[in-house]
Enzyme design. Structure first.
Site, mmCIF file in Angstrom:
data_model
loop_
_atom_site.group_PDB
_atom_site.id
_atom_site.type_symbol
_atom_site.label_atom_id
_atom_site.label_comp_id
_atom_site.label_asym_id
_atom_site.label_seq_id
_atom_site.Cartn_x
_atom_site.Cartn_y
_atom_site.Cartn_z
ATOM 1 N N CYS A 12 39.229 41.819 30.159
ATOM 2 C CA CYS A 12 38.424 42.986 30.507
ATOM 3 C C CYS A 12 37.078 42.644 31.130
ATOM 4 O O CYS A 12 36.694 43.228 32.157
ATOM 5 C CB CYS A 12 38.180 43.842 29.261
ATOM 6 N N LYS A 42 36.197 43.255 34.989
ATOM 7 C CA LYS A 42 35.254 44.334 35.322
ATOM 8 C C LYS A 42 34.158 43.825 36.251
ATOM 9 O O LYS A 42 33.752 44.525 37.197
ATOM 10 C CB LYS A 42 34.637 44.868 34.026
ATOM 11 N N GLY A 60 54.309 40.944 40.156
ATOM 12 C CA GLY A 60 54.297 41.805 38.989
ATOM 13 C C GLY A 60 53.762 43.175 39.350
ATOM 14 O O GLY A 60 53.124 43.360 40.396
ATOM 15 N N ALA A 61 54.012 44.152 38.480
ATOM 16 C CA ALA A 61 53.601 45.529 38.757
ATOM 17 C C ALA A 61 52.869 46.145 37.581
ATOM 18 O O ALA A 61 52.707 47.352 37.513
ATOM 19 C CB ALA A 61 54.837 46.380 39.095
ATOM 20 N N SER A 62 52.383 45.304 36.658
ATOM 21 C CA SER A 62 51.635 45.796 35.509
ATOM 22 C C SER A 62 50.217 46.142 35.925
ATOM 23 O O SER A 62 49.801 45.884 37.054
ATOM 24 C CB SER A 62 51.602 44.718 34.427
ATOM 25 N N VAL A 107 47.678 44.607 34.887
ATOM 26 C CA VAL A 107 47.023 43.323 35.134
ATOM 27 C C VAL A 107 47.234 42.909 36.587
ATOM 28 O O VAL A 107 46.296 42.464 37.269
ATOM 29 C CB VAL A 107 47.574 42.244 34.186
ATOM 30 N N ALA A 108 48.463 43.057 37.084
ATOM 31 C CA ALA A 108 48.768 42.697 38.465
ATOM 32 C C ALA A 108 47.959 43.532 39.450
ATOM 33 O O ALA A 108 47.349 43.003 40.386
ATOM 34 C CB ALA A 108 50.265 42.871 38.726
ATOM 35 N N LEU A 109 47.943 44.849 39.248
ATOM 36 C CA LEU A 109 47.259 45.727 40.196
ATOM 37 C C LEU A 109 45.748 45.576 40.111
ATOM 38 O O LEU A 109 45.050 45.679 41.125
ATOM 39 C CB LEU A 109 47.669 47.181 39.955
ATOM 40 N N ASP A 122 47.332 42.547 19.696
ATOM 41 C CA ASP A 122 48.494 42.348 20.554
ATOM 42 C C ASP A 122 49.632 41.593 19.883
ATOM 43 O O ASP A 122 50.779 41.677 20.327
ATOM 44 C CB ASP A 122 48.084 41.583 21.814
ATOM 45 N N HIS A 140 28.084 69.771 37.623
ATOM 46 C CA HIS A 140 28.281 69.740 39.072
ATOM 47 C C HIS A 140 27.110 69.055 39.762
ATOM 48 O O HIS A 140 25.962 69.235 39.352
ATOM 49 C CB HIS A 140 28.396 71.182 39.581
ATOM 50 N N GLU A 148 34.270 67.115 36.574
ATOM 51 C CA GLU A 148 34.381 68.572 36.486
ATOM 52 C C GLU A 148 35.737 69.072 36.980
ATOM 53 O O GLU A 148 36.142 70.198 36.683
ATOM 54 C CB GLU A 148 33.267 69.256 37.274
#
Length: 486
Positions: free
Chosen positions: A90, A94, A224-226, A228-230, A358, A461, A466
């Site tokens: 993370c 980030k 991969g498509a998780s 994590v991959a994206l 985990d 706003h 919103e």
């Protein structure tokens, strides 16, 4: 030596108990009775959940120890105390995501009157050094916090000797025995390598390595498509690298698929290339040092190749249970996932041994979930609390890079019961600061908010959040939900 002395603190001593010759920790070890053991609580694993549990128990006046050891990745990457989130998850993700966002803002700045020389260059080396230095400061901070709370920290690789005793082995091979009335397993997981693919282990890297690279990964294939991959593909694209994602079936399995499709569409519009329905069969190093990847298109049956500088595997994770000698403790694991079987109290098949995070079967693989589970477990054990961790209604972001932040208009979906009072069951949000938005609405969902209550909430706003309180078109109606103004 000075660092070790500082961590021990004045008047404190590590409880080293070396196994005598002929009666080593893997031989016959007598189990000490209650009150005779070294600790009230021993936590195996120095990640977010384990540290939270240990510190909470220490705050309640108990004798606590934490054992943690990072096995280097196949590429030789190692890191300090703090677990996946702090070191290879993370936090560095980030920060690199933020680097990508800043690049996009600089490119957009000229439209707002700022005269910025184009093109803007990015230095991976500078970014990586800053990220790695920040992570190291967090490693040190965790050690200081353990010292302040009088939690003993052992940098040893632990394995069970019996149900109350573990053997810790240092990197130099020195062994020490530690016993406790209660033991918590919080060892997390590590990325899975597809070892059936030729060259995968020899030439590929994983999320364990990407954040600690000294040099730019260059043209990268993410397999991969998780999430994590994206996420990795998103920030790599965002800092200007040629990035391809290879997907065998569907992206973000387990997430809302309409929203998942929007994520990949936005990523593609920002330059990420997608190879759908493809599976790699071979990775080999060319004489010039680049990697040639061969894959099969499962739709056409044709084979294709391309060359990359880096291949990053993001094809799932495996629990860190194999080296724990769980059979010596009696702890049972799932035959399929190898994760530890637990009940609603996070207890394993052995009543005084627990598992959180985990490594536990059926738990969300999320840092805040592990942290809360660890704190609540310590409070149940030592604080006269009966509160259980609620694993339902847990919010989870999937940050797919700049595409997530630079959507022209947020995409929002709220899932409600049809029957009155139409309780809100879930919320999906694709747009800038999605995690910040959903965090607030998660409280409302946990408190039993209804659709009518959300609709009576006055929006702030102009904000992206919103849009959640303006959801007046149902999917069943077939109407166009596109927002055209205030």
């Amino acid at each position: 030596v000075a660092m070790a002395a500082a961590l021990r603190g004045p008047g404190a001593r590590f409880r080293w108990r070396l196994a005598a010759a002929g009666r080593g920790p893997r031989g016959g070890v007598r189990t000490a009775g209650p009150g005779q053991r070294d600790y009230d609580l021993l936590v195996i694993g120095g990640g977010s959940g384990g540290l939270a549990c240990a510190k909470e128990a220490a705050q309640l006046g108990r004798r606590v120890a934490v054992v943690d050891y990072v096995e280097p990745s196949p590429r030789g990457t190692r890191w300090g105390l703090g677990g996946t989130c702090v070191n290879v998850g993370c936090i560095p993700k980030k920060l690199m995501h933020q680097a990508a966002l800043l690049g996009g803002m600089i490119r957009d700045a000229r439209h707002y009157g700022w005269e910025v020389a184009q093109p803007v260059q990015h230095s991976w080396r500078k970014m990586a050094e800053a990220v790695q230095n920040h992570v190291k400061s967090l490693n040190w901070g965790h050690r200081v916090q353990l010292q302040d709370r009088k939690v003993k920290y052992f940098n040893v690789k632990a394995s069970f000797v019996n149900e109350h005793t573990v053997c810790g082995v240092t990197k130099d091979g020195k062994e020490t025995l530690l016993s406790a009335d209660n033991i918590v397993i919080a060892t997390g997981g590590r990325p899975r390598y597809p070892t059936h693919i030729e060259g995968a282990l020899e030439y590929g890297i994983t999320s364990d390595d990407i954040f600690w690279l000294k040099e730019s990964p260059g043209k990268t294939l993410v397999v991969g498509a998780s999430y994590v991959a994206l996420e990795c593909a998103g920030f790599l694209t965002g800092i200007g690298l040629d990035t391809t994602v290879m997907i065998r079936s569907i992206p973000l399995r387990g997430f809302d698929q309409q929203m998942s499709s929007l994520v990949t569409e936005h990523m593609a519009s920002h330059g990420t290339r997608f190879l759908r329905g493809c599976t790699p069969s071979q990775v080999r190093r060319l004489p010039a040092g680049r990697l040639q990847v061969t894959w099969e298109d499962r739709t056409s049956g044709k084979e294709d190749t391309d060359t990359f500088d880096t291949v990053l595997w993001a094809v799932g994770r495996v629990p860190e249970t194999r080296s724990l000698n769980l059979e010596k403790s009696g702890v049972k694991t799932s035959p399929d996932s190898q994760k530890i079987l637990v009940d609603s109290r996070d207890a394993t098949s052995v009543p005084h041994i627990y598992a959180i995070g985990d490594v536990a079967e059926g738990r969300p693989e999320l840092t805040p979930t592990a942290i809360m589970a660890g704190r609540l477990l310590a409070q149940r054990l030592f604080g006269q609390s009966a509160a259980l961790m609620d694993y339902d209604n847990v919010s989870a972001p999937a940050g797919a890079g700049p595409a997530r932040e630079r959507v022209s208009c947020p995409r929002v979906r709220m899932v409600c019961l049809r029957e009155p009072p139409q309780l809100v069951l879930g919320l999906h949000f694709l747009g800038p600061n999605a995690g910040e938005v959903t965090q607030g609405f998660a409280l409302g969902i946990r408190c039993g908010a209804s659709y009518a209550q959300v609709m009576r909430t006055v929006g702030i706003h102009p904000t992206c959040s919103e849009e959640v309180v303006r959801l007046r078109i149902s999917k069943r109606s077939g109407l166009d939900p596109t927002v055209t103004g205030c």
